[in-house]
Design a protein around this motif. Structure first.
Motif, PDB file in Angstrom:
ATOM      1  N   ALA A 476       0.806  -1.226   0.000  1.00  0.00           N
ATOM      2  CA  ALA A 476       0.000   0.000   0.000  1.00  0.00           C
ATOM      3  C   ALA A 476       0.835   1.271   0.000  1.00  0.00           C
ATOM      4  O   ALA A 476       0.403   2.310   0.490  1.00  0.00           O
ATOM      5  N   VAL A 477       2.053   1.220  -0.567  1.00  0.00           N
ATOM      6  CA  VAL A 477       2.893   2.409  -0.653  1.00  0.00           C
ATOM      7  C   VAL A 477       2.642   3.153  -1.961  1.00  0.00           C
ATOM      8  O   VAL A 477       2.499   4.375  -1.983  1.00  0.00           O
ATOM      9  N   CYS A 478       2.602   2.405  -3.059  1.00  0.00           N
ATOM     10  CA  CYS A 478       2.415   2.999  -4.379  1.00  0.00           C
ATOM     11  C   CYS A 478       1.833   1.936  -5.295  1.00  0.00           C
ATOM     12  O   CYS A 478       1.992   0.735  -5.047  1.00  0.00           O
ATOM     13  N   GLU A 479       1.155   2.362  -6.358  1.00  0.00           N
ATOM     14  CA  GLU A 479       0.563   1.383  -7.273  1.00  0.00           C
ATOM     15  C   GLU A 479       1.627   0.464  -7.858  1.00  0.00           C
ATOM     16  O   GLU A 479       1.407  -0.742  -7.982  1.00  0.00           O
ATOM     17  N   GLU A 480       2.754   1.014  -8.239  1.00  0.00           N
ATOM     18  CA  GLU A 480       3.846   0.215  -8.780  1.00  0.00           C
ATOM     19  C   GLU A 480       5.153   0.628  -8.124  1.00  0.00           C
ATOM     20  O   GLU A 480       5.446   1.820  -7.989  1.00  0.00           O
ATOM     21  N   ILE A 481       5.916  -0.359  -7.711  1.00  0.00           N
ATOM     22  CA  ILE A 481       7.236  -0.110  -7.121  1.00  0.00           C
ATOM     23  C   ILE A 481       8.267  -0.810  -8.004  1.00  0.00           C
ATOM     24  O   ILE A 481       8.295  -2.038  -8.093  1.00  0.00           O
ATOM     25  N   GLN A 482       9.071  -0.022  -8.668  1.00  0.00           N
ATOM     26  CA  GLN A 482      10.098  -0.568  -9.555  1.00  0.00           C
ATOM     27  C   GLN A 482      11.415  -0.667  -8.786  1.00  0.00           C
ATOM     28  O   GLN A 482      12.023   0.342  -8.431  1.00  0.00           O
ATOM     29  N   ILE A 483      11.841  -1.892  -8.461  1.00  0.00           N
ATOM     30  CA  ILE A 483      13.117  -2.088  -7.790  1.00  0.00           C
ATOM     31  C   ILE A 483      14.239  -1.919  -8.814  1.00  0.00           C
ATOM     32  O   ILE A 483      14.183  -2.479  -9.914  1.00  0.00           O
ATOM     33  N   MET A 484      15.246  -1.132  -8.466  1.00  0.00           N
ATOM     34  CA  MET A 484      16.374  -0.874  -9.352  1.00  0.00           C
ATOM     35  C   MET A 484      17.590  -1.667  -8.863  1.00  0.00           C
ATOM     36  O   MET A 484      17.983  -1.544  -7.700  1.00  0.00           O
ATOM     37  N   GLU A 485      18.131  -2.482  -9.745  1.00  0.00           N
ATOM     38  CA  GLU A 485      19.290  -3.311  -9.399  1.00  0.00           C
ATOM     39  C   GLU A 485      20.559  -2.639  -9.898  1.00  0.00           C
ATOM     40  O   GLU A 485      20.678  -2.285 -11.070  1.00  0.00           O
ATOM     41  N   ARG A 486      21.514  -2.468  -8.985  1.00  0.00           N
ATOM     42  CA  ARG A 486      22.771  -1.799  -9.308  1.00  0.00           C
ATOM     43  C   ARG A 486      23.648  -2.716 -10.157  1.00  0.00           C
ATOM     44  O   ARG A 486      23.973  -3.826  -9.755  1.00  0.00           O
ATOM     45  N   GLN A 487      24.006  -2.264 -11.348  1.00  0.00           N
ATOM     46  CA  GLN A 487      24.881  -3.027 -12.235  1.00  0.00           C
ATOM     47  C   GLN A 487      26.347  -2.700 -11.972  1.00  0.00           C
ATOM     48  O   GLN A 487      27.190  -3.573 -11.915  1.00  0.00           O
ATOM     49  N   GLN A 488      26.627  -1.419 -11.811  1.00  0.00           N
ATOM     50  CA  GLN A 488      27.950  -0.907 -11.446  1.00  0.00           C
ATOM     51  C   GLN A 488      27.742   0.539 -11.006  1.00  0.00           C
ATOM     52  O   GLN A 488      26.641   1.070 -11.130  1.00  0.00           O
ATOM     53  N   PRO A 489      28.761   1.198 -10.437  1.00  0.00           N
ATOM     54  CA  PRO A 489      28.551   2.570  -9.950  1.00  0.00           C
ATOM     55  C   PRO A 489      27.909   3.474 -10.995  1.00  0.00           C
ATOM     56  O   PRO A 489      28.395   3.589 -12.122  1.00  0.00           O
ATOM     57  N   GLY A 490      26.798   4.081 -10.621  1.00  0.00           N
ATOM     58  CA  GLY A 490      26.103   5.008 -11.494  1.00  0.00           C
ATOM     59  C   GLY A 490      25.196   4.374 -12.498  1.00  0.00           C
ATOM     60  O   GLY A 490      24.505   5.075 -13.255  1.00  0.00           O
ATOM     61  N   GLU A 491      25.160   3.066 -12.555  1.00  0.00           N
ATOM     62  CA  GLU A 491      24.316   2.381 -13.539  1.00  0.00           C
ATOM     63  C   GLU A 491      23.376   1.399 -12.835  1.00  0.00           C
ATOM     64  O   GLU A 491      23.810   0.496 -12.119  1.00  0.00           O
ATOM     65  N   TYR A 492      22.088   1.608 -13.036  1.00  0.00           N
ATOM     66  CA  TYR A 492      21.061   0.740 -12.479  1.00  0.00           C
ATOM     67  C   TYR A 492      20.150   0.276 -13.596  1.00  0.00           C
ATOM     68  O   TYR A 492      19.984   0.971 -14.603  1.00  0.00           O
ATOM     69  N   ALA A 493      19.562  -0.886 -13.413  1.00  0.00           N
ATOM     70  CA  ALA A 493      18.617  -1.420 -14.381  1.00  0.00           C
ATOM     71  C   ALA A 493      17.365  -1.869 -13.638  1.00  0.00           C
ATOM     72  O   ALA A 493      17.435  -2.308 -12.481  1.00  0.00           O
ATOM     73  N   PRO A 494      16.182  -1.766 -14.273  1.00  0.00           N
ATOM     74  CA  PRO A 494      14.963  -2.220 -13.621  1.00  0.00           C
ATOM     75  C   PRO A 494      15.015  -3.726 -13.336  1.00  0.00           C
ATOM     76  O   PRO A 494      15.484  -4.498 -14.176  1.00  0.00           O
ATOM     77  N   SER A 495      14.549  -4.129 -12.159  1.00  0.00           N
ATOM     78  CA  SER A 495      14.429  -5.556 -11.863  1.00  0.00           C
ATOM     79  C   SER A 495      12.951  -5.864 -11.616  1.00  0.00           C
ATOM     80  O   SER A 495      12.147  -5.747 -12.537  1.00  0.00           O
ATOM     81  N   PHE A 496      12.581  -6.213 -10.406  1.00  0.00           N
ATOM     82  CA  PHE A 496      11.188  -6.561 -10.130  1.00  0.00           C
ATOM     83  C   PHE A 496      10.285  -5.334 -10.144  1.00  0.00           C
ATOM     84  O   PHE A 496      10.635  -4.291  -9.578  1.00  0.00           O
ATOM     85  N   LEU A 497       9.130  -5.497 -10.748  1.00  0.00           N
ATOM     86  CA  LEU A 497       8.082  -4.490 -10.675  1.00  0.00           C
ATOM     87  C   LEU A 497       7.020  -5.036  -9.737  1.00  0.00           C
ATOM     88  O   LEU A 497       6.287  -5.980 -10.077  1.00  0.00           O
ATOM     89  N   LEU A 498       6.916  -4.456  -8.559  1.00  0.00           N
ATOM     90  CA  LEU A 498       6.020  -4.950  -7.509  1.00  0.00           C
ATOM     91  C   LEU A 498       4.769  -4.070  -7.492  1.00  0.00           C
ATOM     92  O   LEU A 498       4.869  -2.846  -7.478  1.00  0.00           O
ATOM     93  N   SER A 499       3.619  -4.704  -7.481  1.00  0.00           N
ATOM     94  CA  SER A 499       2.395  -3.935  -7.494  1.00  0.00           C
ATOM     95  C   SER A 499       1.350  -4.586  -6.609  1.00  0.00           C
ATOM     96  O   SER A 499       1.503  -5.750  -6.214  1.00  0.00           O
TER      97      SER A 499
END
Length: 499
Positions: A476-499
């Motif tokens: 109940a925080v937000c309709e969609e929560i996109q977890i960002m996975e760190r690939q390397q410093p300064g670079e993140y990629a979308p991982s799980f989309l929790l809803s």
């Protein structure tokens, strides 16, 4: 030789576990058991375990000989029962000598002599039909068969092998119990676990190993006789009682990086290493197919939760494993607080639980903008906001860099960190991890509400407990929560989309 040693070890463990199963009857008032003896010197050759009952009960005392075989290449039969190897007695003679010994000691004492084995009786031996399904004893067909019938001739071979008269042999045979085709090793473990669980004891694989060790120690120390008081003492000494709040639990291994062995055996395993890029011995942060986060991995996790919910009443999940932070977020989110789960993880060599008392001395500081809950403006428009949570170190600069590379709009960014020194020991207890999760949720709710956001990008740098505990309270925080996975410093990629 190695095979023989392994077989002996397996047989000993099976026998010890069976002895423990019988010893637990001391805690069951309805069984009227007063004494259990392991390797009973007074029980002749049927001495693996003896069970004696309270005076005045009509239950016979029972002596057990446990024979475990590592495979099913053999069986029992009239021939194997009366076979006498050089310098030794046959198996039937051992039971006969035990019967005579015990009846001499206490003529009025009713007894039963059990042969317990995972081997069965030979299918073409006519006596196979003479074992009663109810109590494993010999049926009237054995005793009433005419001397010239097939059963009568086999019965006579037993009697001749013992040199017994008619009455003594009949009395002896009526005491025999053939519990054959008994549990495999795994089935016996399940049987013992169920009894321990019903008695309010720990019942996982670690508890079984402790139980086998206790029986082994009894034998080595010569403490073969076990009373109810003796059993209570070792249960307390080895912390085998289930904690008052320690509801029944299941253990789940969660693996994305590399396989590890932990102090407890798993009830369920989620092994996602094949989905991740990287070396076989250490997988990285990215998936071969980025769509698999929600197309493959999340459904598997949800299916496991549904299975646990369907098959057990457990609400304590003991989680172990070497996995990336995104996986821990999704794990906590799936076994959520709102679904009444409690999660236990291993952190800093200790066990932290999501139901720990919240630490009172951990607060969050807003490091973005002027410290307001509205955060700092990024694009100032759109239905997406971003949050960065620094625990093990600061990720503020990395989040700014990552957001600078995005093409879709992000309205605002909220940066959070505990009000203490960042680092590997920033969280020092389960209570700290709970406080972090509670405080993060409180800030996120206010931040999302301020911007009327529908999607939240979540960046995190910290220990697995923080990720798991935050995910655990993320409903109940937000309709969609996109977890960002760190690939390397300064670079993140979308991982799980929790809803």
């Amino acid at each position: 030789m190695a095979h023989q040693v392994a077989a002996r070890l397996a047989g000993d463990e099976y026998q010890h576990l069976y002895a423990w199963y019988l010893a637990l009857q001391l805690k069951m008032p309805g069984r009227n058991v007063r004494l259990v003896t392991v390797e009973d010197a007074l029980a002749g050759s049927v001495d693996d375990v003896t069970v004696r009952h309270e005076p005045g009960t009509r239950i016979p005392d029972r002596c057990y000989q446990v024979k475990y075989h590592v495979d099913q290449r053999g069986d029992y039969s009239t021939e194997s029962l009366i076979e006498r190897k050089p310098g030794s007695s046959s198996l039937l003679e051992k039971f006969w000598k035990t019967w005579k010994l015990l009846t001499r000691q206490e003529p009025e004492r009713p007894i039963e002599l059990y042969l317990v084995s995972n081997w069965t009786w030979k299918s073409d031996d006519k006596l196979r039909s003479c074992f009663a399904g109810r109590d494993s004893g010999l049926t009237t067909a054995f005793f009433d068969a005419t001397p010239r019938s097939a059963i009568g001739r086999l019965r006579q071979r037993w009697q001749d092998a013992l040199g017994a008269d008619e009455q003594a042999f009949a009395d002896f045979a009526r005491c025999l119990r053939f519990n054959l085709g008994f549990d495999s090793g795994v089935q016996l473990e399940e049987r013992v676990c169920e009894r321990m669980d019903n008695l309010g004891l720990q019942s996982d694989a670690a508890a079984l190993k402790i139980a086998v060790g206790i029986v082994r120690d009894w034998i080595r120390a010569g403490t073969q006789q076990v009373t109810r008081e003796d059993l209570e003492r070792v249960l307390t000494q080895h912390d085998l009682y289930r904690p008052p709040d320690g509801a029944r639990c299941v253990t789940v291994y969660l693996t994305t990086i590399k396989e590890q062995t932990f102090e407890i055996e798993p009830d369920y395993i989620i092994d996602w290493r094949d989905q991740f890029v990287g070396r076989p011995t250490k997988k990285g942060h990215a998936l071969h197919d980025p769509a698999a986060w929600n197309a493959v991995l999340l459904p598997e996790l949800e299916a496991l939760e549904a299975r646990i919910n369907r098959e057990t009443t457990c609400r304590l999940i003991r989680a172990r494993g070497s996995a990336r932070l995104s996986a821990w977020f999704a794990f906590g989110f799936t076994f959520s607080d709102v679904a009444r789960y409690t999660i236990e993880v291993e952190q800093q060599g200790k066990l932290w639980r999501t139901d720990a008392d919240k630490s009172a001395n951990l607060r969050l500081t807003i490091t973005s903008g002027d410290g307001a809950i509205s955060g700092e403006v990024v694009d100032g428009e759109g239905a997406t906001v971003a949050v960065g949570i620094s625990v093990a170190g600061s990720l503020d600069a990395d989040v700014h860099t990552s957001l600078g590379k995005r093409t879709d709009a992000v309205a605002a960014l909220l940066l959070l960190r505990p009000d203490r020194e960042l680092g590997e020991t920033c969280l020092m207890s389960g209570g700290d991890a709970v406080a972090l999760a509670v405080e993060v949720k409180r800030h996120l709710l206010a931040f999302v509400k301020h911007w009327s956001a529908h999607r939240l990008l979540l960046f995190y740098y910290g220990p697995l407990s923080g990720a798991c505990f935050i995910g655990h309270r993320m409903n109940a925080v937000c309709e969609e929560i996109q977890i960002m996975e760190r690939q390397q410093p300064g670079e993140y990629a979308p991982s799980f989309l929790l809803s």
